[in-house]
Design a protein around this motif. Structure first.
Motif, short mmCIF file in Angstrom:
data_model
loop_
_atom_site.label_atom_id
_atom_site.label_comp_id
_atom_site.label_asym_id
_atom_site.label_seq_id
_atom_site.Cartn_x
_atom_site.Cartn_y
_atom_site.Cartn_z
N HIS A 20 27.23 57.36 22.66
CA HIS A 20 28.50 57.58 22.55
C HIS A 20 28.53 57.70 20.40
O HIS A 20 29.80 58.45 21.03
CB HIS A 20 29.67 56.87 23.16
N LEU A 21 27.76 57.14 20.05
CA LEU A 21 28.40 57.06 18.61
C LEU A 21 28.28 58.85 18.27
O LEU A 21 29.92 58.97 17.50
CB LEU A 21 27.10 55.93 17.77
N ASN A 22 27.29 58.99 18.21
CA ASN A 22 27.40 60.75 17.25
C ASN A 22 28.25 61.51 17.74
O ASN A 22 28.88 61.87 17.24
CB ASN A 22 25.80 61.50 17.24
N THR A 23 28.64 61.85 19.28
CA THR A 23 29.65 62.76 19.91
C THR A 23 30.42 61.95 19.63
O THR A 23 31.91 62.79 19.26
CB THR A 23 29.50 62.82 21.80
N SER A 24 31.08 60.76 19.79
CA SER A 24 32.42 60.12 18.92
C SER A 24 33.06 60.70 17.91
O SER A 24 33.47 61.42 17.18
CB SER A 24 33.07 59.14 19.21
N VAL A 25 31.36 60.39 17.02
CA VAL A 25 32.14 61.38 15.23
C VAL A 25 31.97 62.43 15.09
O VAL A 25 33.21 62.83 14.47
CB VAL A 25 31.16 60.02 14.74
N SER A 26 30.93 62.86 16.04
CA SER A 26 31.65 64.40 15.51
C SER A 26 32.70 64.97 15.85
O SER A 26 33.56 66.35 15.34
CB SER A 26 30.21 65.30 16.41
N SER A 68 41.55 60.90 21.30
CA SER A 68 40.93 60.20 20.93
C SER A 68 41.40 58.58 20.32
O SER A 68 40.20 57.62 20.05
CB SER A 68 41.51 60.58 19.05
N LEU A 69 42.00 58.23 20.32
CA LEU A 69 42.21 56.80 20.69
C LEU A 69 41.82 55.74 21.39
O LEU A 69 40.96 54.96 21.23
CB LEU A 69 44.01 56.06 21.09
N ALA A 70 41.42 56.66 23.01
CA ALA A 70 40.54 55.50 23.95
C ALA A 70 38.97 55.79 24.03
O ALA A 70 38.57 54.79 23.62
CB ALA A 70 40.06 57.21 25.03
N LEU A 71 38.61 56.34 22.67
CA LEU A 71 37.64 56.41 22.15
C LEU A 71 37.24 55.18 21.39
O LEU A 71 36.41 54.56 21.14
CB LEU A 71 37.16 57.58 21.62
N GLY A 72 37.94 55.10 20.47
CA GLY A 72 38.34 54.57 19.39
C GLY A 72 38.79 52.68 19.57
O GLY A 72 37.44 51.54 19.75
N CYS A 73 39.26 52.56 20.77
CA CYS A 73 39.72 51.52 21.34
C CYS A 73 38.22 51.29 22.51
O CYS A 73 38.50 49.55 22.46
CB CYS A 73 40.71 51.63 22.61
N LEU A 74 37.70 51.97 22.96
CA LEU A 74 36.28 51.58 23.85
C LEU A 74 35.29 51.36 22.77
O LEU A 74 34.35 50.13 23.41
CB LEU A 74 35.59 53.19 23.89
N HIS A 75 34.87 51.69 21.58
CA HIS A 75 34.18 51.07 20.78
C HIS A 75 34.56 49.69 19.70
O HIS A 75 34.00 48.78 19.47
CB HIS A 75 34.83 52.10 19.43
#
Length: 1403
Positions: free
Chosen positions: A933-939, A915-922
């Motif tokens: 990737h925004l839609n998938t990440s947020v969902s 989860s944090l990895a996705l946040g840090c990527l953004h």
């Protein structure tokens, strides 16, 4: 309200309806309806409200429900009160244990608490049954229930007061059990309940005193920060009440002061009074010899609470007892079983003394405390003298010397801090050489302990910075004593340390030191190095001292060092072998002692080189770098030989070898990397071996990992502890701190900094907020330095070497086991993060695909680590890597990898890490780079955030959502509504004990508000809903018991006000902000001041008026204890005296500035009265003891004030007198006065006395500057004649400005004369003290400026008046006789300005 119940908040709309209802009854805007109106509908309202109890309300809803019921009964009739209490009792009695029934039971418990607290004795005897039901239900309740019951019992005790005496013992028994509950929220609630019992039940502080104290020590074992604070508050209050009972009937039974202090000391030293005796669980867990750190830190908090409860007046009268007791505690061998424990114990003791003396005493009382500390130093040095004689006679006195060194370190550090804070106001402490503070401090320079000598040196340096006139005499004295005692190793070491500290402080002294001193010190240092080999008994000390002095000399800058540079380069070259052959041959020569001296000498040489590169950048030319690299190359080559030298000559050389490595890394990090790229292969081998612990059996970890992670990640690492008032002592619990039951950094050296770890810190430049230097232990410092240097050179390392190193890191991690593996992994990740950061800053590519894959593999390994800090570091590294790579395909692969893991993984570790990895990527790639990737990440994250079974997963996913919302920009706009709905839903349902979740919800809300931005002002349905949801979220968080969550609420309201000011209700926000200005939580005070700072730029008048309406009795029932008739401005000035946090002080000053710019001219009289009060307040805290000499001004007004203060202080209720404004606050007040004068220049009729008087008579307003000239002169006079040099300089500047602005203003009643003529005596009296022989030259120079302006202004026309001022100018020339160097500034001012002006005027 109709809209709320029908639409947006459907299932949770009740919360808002109740909020509206509570505010309707209590609102300041609506009149309270007549009692007859409430009676008519009261029964219906009660029925509706009690029915809601069984509707499973969430935590905020049940709180509102309880508040509504309590308010309804307090405003209306109480006929139905007992029925309502019985209904709640019945709900609690119900045997239903299902999770679905829990919210109903909790709501009933909360309602009971609110009713008993609000209605008190009106409930009759019903409380007895309620208390029994609550205590009975404690046995089977889960943690939420236990916490809520303890909170309700606290409210029962508080509401009923002494009337509830019959159930106090039963409540005490229940609370006693809860004090050692496994849930920290329950322990905290039990401590608060006990706190109320102490206030109401005498048996708590008489018969049960020791039992309750012992219970507190047990509650502190394993506690978290909030629990420690709650238990410490209880323990401090318990001890203070035992000492000074509040209830008259038990006054005669008060416990002796020493008994109370000894109970606290027992807890500090071990866990005290029957706790941890024999083979209890605590003993087995902690080991028999160790001090329990959580208990020690908790008792430290309790000492501070105890002193706060007793008050400043008590402290002033008992300062000797207090200081002797607290320093005896650190002298006890049980407090210092190891070096690290000794450092931690000293920090605790210093924190207690600093909080008490620094925070609660005025300047005069602080001077008395400094004298008391000196007496303790003298007493310790006398005992050291006796111990040294006994040792010479063969008697063992080692323990006495060890104890004395810890007492002296604490005493000297506090003395230095005190003098620094007092500034030149501390001059009475050095006025009499026989009774002053300098002699005792200098005597410690020959103490047998290195730590004591270093502390004395630092203290002397602090005295010189605070009182610059002492700098040159102290330098001369140390040089003279060093020459006399040159055959004593301690004297050589001590006096050279003192010289280093004095030289390190020169940059803070306005007049510096005579230029010749630099040459004198250089000669002494060179002589020490030259004679080091002549006497083996002194070799080590002379070598260390010589290089230490040269390092300190570099801080004087290029003007001093320039002349000595050729000799320095020669000394550096001679300190190292000239070639590798010479290096090889010296390995087989000498013995262990010779090698120790050699290594110390080389470490010293490198230290001086580091100081040169740091402070003399202008002299670092290409030629100098080339000449420095020769010894550096040799030093680097020597590093590879060190292990064999240590093996050959013994492990005692390890420390000296580590110091050499530290200095090599430090020096190279200040040289351009391209200048030594030929050394990279050899250097990288050393660096990698250093932080992968290849030759180090210890599991030492770097201290940099936390700082390498992003500052916003503090919410998941709990590093907000660094932002509390208790950082200085809470740091030491870092190795024990857990997140989600996992130790964060078990080998952390956090908080163990001490001057004895590195003497070079004597001349290091420390921030003003933390002036005591605290270098970390050598083992940690070396790893830190190696990590920094690795990151610094990484961008210039060849790709193939990067690939090899990354693979080597993976191998190192695989080969290490258990705790060692974690330590190695932490060090590696810090180095990798440092390298990625450097790549990003230098805009360098990471390298080939092989390098990318090796790095990706390393990161993914840590992303599934059980340790939270490693997962956090891995997420950060992934984001940084995506930023450096900048390839959308590679970013897509990284994101997809995390998506796949999150879809399949069920374990907490994988879910949180990815989860944090996705946040840090953004965060690092931004909305545009990661849009697909925004839609998938947020969902995925929205789904995971609803995992109520795992609060930890919720914390990490909400944090990641906040990161994505922050970085998404306009692309995130379409996800705002679902995310905001989720935030509101969670705020209304997550238990208050899940503080981390609530804090993350606050961060998330803040990001969402920013994402919507100025659109929040719109009127569309979706925007109105979003705005409403945001305000409701803020209201829920404002009502949360935790300060962090409340701080987030204020931050969110601040953002809302920025984007939609019309929709933020200032009438409710301002009282809330004013109230928390005196909160015990730094983060909350910071948030409140930051919010006010923003608000006053827009709506200064409204905010000032609202705050002023809260003073005294208040308005419409709203009042605030810390707002007096001086309003918000007065409260902010008060904060300047108590705060030590630099950022907060800056924000307070900015807020005052904004208020001043907007309001000073229309409210001139009020502002001038406020500033005059700040300036003319007596510097006494309180009366010391009756009949003691006041030492105040001769001025009648101030005398009468002092008498008044002395009279009041003797009364019992004034045990907590307000500390008079300190000199920095008064300096700021004068600066404000000057700003007002500048603002008035653009105002109409401000300097026209005739028109100003006419307008004043017609309007009744005195808002014209010329009408207040006598006050302005008075304030400038007070400042110019004070005992603080900084205040004198500001006062003289204000006086000069007054002369300039009013010199030409005519006096209407006496034509041909100017208004200033009547103040000639005051101006002369203000200037006269600045020309006394003992006044510093910069103050005299400023006074010469004023004289010059006064003479040139033409105000004084009488020859005698002119001659008086002219005579002052001439008298300043007498200073020239004492030596040109000291008075160059006076000479320049006097001749250039003063004499020119006088000749013109007198001509």
């Amino acid at each position: 309200m109709r809209r709320l119940s029908n639409g947006y908040l459907s299932p949770r709309g009740l919360s808002l309806s109740l909020s509206g209802f509570a505010s309707l009854i209590k609102s300041s805007e609506l009149p309270i309806p007549p009692k007859s109106d409430i009676k008519g509908s009261q029964n219906k309202l009660i029925e509706q409200l009690t029915n809601q109890i069984s509707e499973s309300p969430g935590p905020p809803t049940r709180k509102l429900l309880a508040r509504c019921l309590a308010t309804l009964f307090s405003v209306g009739d109480t006929f139905e009160l007992f029925n309502t209490i019985n209904k709640c009792n019945d709900v609690i009695r119900n045997k239903d244990d299902s999770p679905s029934y829990l919210p109903t039971r909790l709501a009933a418990i909360t309602c009971l608490g609110a009713m008993y607290e609000k209605l008190g004795r009106m409930v009759g005897r019903s409380f007895e049954e309620t208390v029994q039901i609550l205590i009975k239900s404690l046995k089977n309740a889960e943690s939420q229930g236990r916490c809520e019951i303890m909170m309700t019992l606290e409210k029962v005790v508080a509401g009923l007061g002494s009337a509830g005496g019959s159930c106090h013992k039963d409540i005490y028994k229940a609370a006693r059990q809860a004090m050692t509950d496994r849930a920290m929220s329950v322990r905290g609630a039990a401590a608060k309940c006990m706190y109320q019992l102490v206030n109401e039940a005498p048996f708590m502080y008489t018969n049960e005193l020791e039992t309750v104290a012992s219970l507190c020590f047990r509650a502190l074992d394993g506690s978290n920060y909030d629990t420690r604070c709650a238990v410490a508050k209880l323990l401090g209050n318990l001890m203070a009440t035992a000492q000074a009972p509040r209830q008259p009937q038990v006054r005669g039974r008060s416990v002796k002061l020493m008994d109370v202090l000894n109970i606290l000391a027992a807890g500090f030293l071990r866990g005290g009074i029957g706790f941890l005796k024999g083979s209890t669980a605590g003993e087995m867990i902690k080991g028999t010899g160790n001090v329990n750190r959580e208990i020690r830190v908790g008792v430290t908090h309790a000492y501070v609470e105890f002193i706060k409860c007793m008050g400043g007046l008590w402290l002033e009268r008992n300062i000797s007892v207090f200081l002797n007791h607290i320093l005896e505690v650190v002298a006890n061998p049980r407090a210092t079983p190891s070096h690290v424990d000794a450092v931690y114990a000293r920090k605790c003791v210093l924190f207690i003394i600093r909080s008490a003396i620094g925070g609660m005493l005025g300047e005069k009382a602080q001077i008395a405390a400094a004298k008391e500390i000196c007496q303790i130093i003298i007493k310790q040095m006398n005992s050291v003298g006796e111990a040294t004689i006994d040792a010479a006679e063969g008697k063992s006195q080692g323990a006495d010397l060890t104890a004395s060194q810890h007492v002296l370190v604490c005493a000297l550090h506090e003395l230095g801090s005190l003098v620094l804070r007092l500034g030149s106001s501390a001059s009475p402490l050095v006025a009499e050489p026989a009774t002053g503070i300098i002699e005792p401090v200098v005597s410690v320079l020959i103490h047998p302990s290195h730590a004591a000598r270093l502390s004395a040196s630092w203290c002397l340096g602090s005295i010189a910075v605070a009182l610059p006139s002492q700098l040159t005499p102290l330098l001369d004295r140390c040089v003279e004593r060093m020459e006399k005692l040159k055959s004593s190793p301690e004297a050589v070491s001590g006096y050279s340390s003192a010289l280093a500290a004095l030289l390190g402080g020169v940059y803070q002294c306005p007049l510096g030191i005579p230029h010749a001193k630099g040459k004198q010190i250089f000669t002494i240092a060179e002589e020490l190095l030259r004679t080091a080999s002549q006497n083996s008994r002194l070799s080590l000390q002379r070598t260390q001292s010589g290089w230490l002095l040269l390092g300190a000399l570099m801080t004087l800058g290029q003007s001093v060092v320039k002349n000595h540079l050729p000799r320095m380069l020669l000394l550096w070259r001679n300190a190292f072998p000239r070639s590798s052959r010479e290096l090889e041959s010296e390995k087989v020569r000498g013995d262990a002692f010779t090698w120790q001296v050699t290594l110390e000498g080389r470490a010293g040489a490198l230290g001086a080189m580091h100081s040169f590169l740091l402070y003399c950048r202008e002299l670092v030319t290409e030629d100098v770098i080339r000449r420095l690299l020769a010894p550096m190359e040799c030093a680097l080559l020597m590093l590879s030989h060190l292990p064999s030298i240590i093996k050959l000559y013994g492990p005692h050389l390890k420390a000296s070898a580590a110091m050499v490595r530290l200095r090599v890394y430090d020096v190279l990090s200040l040289l351009p990397p391209e200048s030594f790229d030929g050394m990279f292969p050899m250097l990288l081998r050393e660096l990698v071996a250093e932080f992968t612990l290849t030759d180090n059996p210890a599991t030492t970890t770097t201290s940099l990992l936390r700082s390498m992670c992003h500052v916003d990640d503090s919410v998941i690492l709990g590093s907000w502890l660094q932002e509390t008032d208790h950082k200085a002592i809470e740091d030491q619990i870092e190795p024990n701190r857990r997140v989600d039951k996992e130790f964060l950094q078990p080998n952390s050296a956090s908080g163990s900094g001490a001057l004895e770890h590195d003497a070079q810190y004597l001349y290091a430049r420390c921030p003003p907020s933390d002036p005591v230097p605290g270098p970390l232990p050598l083992g940690v410092a070396v790893i830190d330095s190696s990590v920094r240097l690795y990151g610094f050179i990484f961008p210039r390392v060849a790709h193939k070497h990067r690939y090899q190193m990354l693979n080597h890191f993976n191998e190192c991690i695989k080969q290490a086991k258990s705790s060692r593996q974690q330590a190695v992994q932490m060090n590696i990740f810090t180095a990798v993060l440092c390298a990625l950061k450097s790549l990003s800053e230098t805009k360098t590519s990471i390298g080939t695909d092989d390098v990318k894959k090796a790095a990706f593999s390393l990161i993914m390994g840590a992303l599934s680590s059980a340790n939270p800090i490693l997962r956090c570091a891995a997420g950060e590294a992934l984001g940084r890597m995506a930023q450096v790579v900048g390839d959308s395909r590679f970013i897509a692969e990284m994101a997809q990898y995390s998506f796949d893991k999150l879809k399949s993984a069920r374990d907490v570790v994988s879910r949180t890490g990815h989860s944090l990895a996705l946040g840090c990527l953004h965060r690092y790639v931004g909305g545009m780079g990661s849009g697909q990737h925004l839609n998938t990440s947020v969902s995925i994250l929205l789904a995971l955030a609803q995992d109520f079974n795992s609060p930890v997963v919720q914390v990490w996913t909400l944090h990641a959502l906040a990161l994505i919302a922050d970085s998404g920009g306009p692309m995130f706009r379409s996800y705002v509504e679902p995310t905001l709905s989720l935030v509101l839903q969670l705020l209304l349902s997550v238990p208050p004990s899940s503080i981390d979740v609530h804090q993350c919800l606050g961060k998330c809300l803040s990001a969402l508000i920013t994402s919507i931005g100025p659109e929040l002002q719109g009127n569309s349905g979706s925007i109105a809903t979003a705005r409403l949801y945001s305000l409701v979220c803020c209201a829920v968080m404002q009502d949360h018991p935790d300060s962090l969550v409340q701080a987030e609420a204020i931050t969110c309201l601040q953002q809302l006000h920025m984007f939609a000011p019309r929709h933020v209700n200032l009438t409710s926000l301002i009282p809330h902000l004013c109230e928390i200005l005196t909160s015990s939580h730094l983060l909350l005070r910071r948030a409140a001041v930051a919010c006010l700072r923003q608000l006053v730029t827009r709506e200064a008048r409204e905010i000032s008026e609202q705050a002023l309406s809260l003073s005294g009795e208040g308005k419409d029932g709203k009042s605030c204890a810390n707002i007096t008739e001086t309003g918000l401005e007065g409260a902010l000035f008060g904060m300047l005296d108590t705060e030590i946090d630099g950022k907060l002080i800056s924000d307070v000053q900015d807020t005052i500035d904004s208020l001043l710019q907007n309001l000073a001219i229309p409210n001139l009289t009020r502002w001038l009265i406020l500033l005059k009060d700040v300036l003319s307040a007596s510097t006494d805290t309180s009366s010391a003891s009756p009949g003691e000499d006041d030492g105040g001004d001769d001025d009648d007004d101030e005398e009468s004030q002092d008498i008044d203060v002395r009279f009041k202080a003797a009364e019992v209720e004034n045990a907590h007198p307000t500390v008079a404004p300190r000199w920095p606050t008064r300096v700021f007040a004068v600066e404000c006065l000057r700003k007002i004068m500048t603002s008035c220049e653009s105002g109409e009729h401000q300097f026209d006395l005739v028109k100003a008087k006419a307008l004043s008579e017609s309007t009744g307003k005195r808002c014209y500057l010329c009408l207040h000239l006598s006050d302005l002169i008075r304030m400038a006079f007070i400042a110019a004649t004070s005992d603080s040099n900084q205040l004198r300089l500001t006062g003289l500047a204000a006086l000069e400005e007054l002369v300039t602005k009013f010199a030409s203003i005519p006096e209407p009643e006496f034509p041909g004369h100017v208004i200033l003529e009547q103040y000639q005596a005051q101006v002369g009296a203000a200037l006269r003290p600045a020309f006394s022989p003992d006044t510093p030259s910069d103050v005299t120079a400023a006074a010469c400026e004023v004289c010059s302006t006064w003479i040139g202004s033409g105000v004084a026309r009488d020859l005698n008046d002119l001659r008086r001022v002219h005579q002052l100018l001439v008298s300043s020339l007498s200073k020239l006789k004492t030596g040109k160097s000291q008075v160059s500034l006076v000479q320049r001012k006097c001749f250039h300005h003063g004499e020119t002006g006088s000749h013109q005027s007198l001509g």
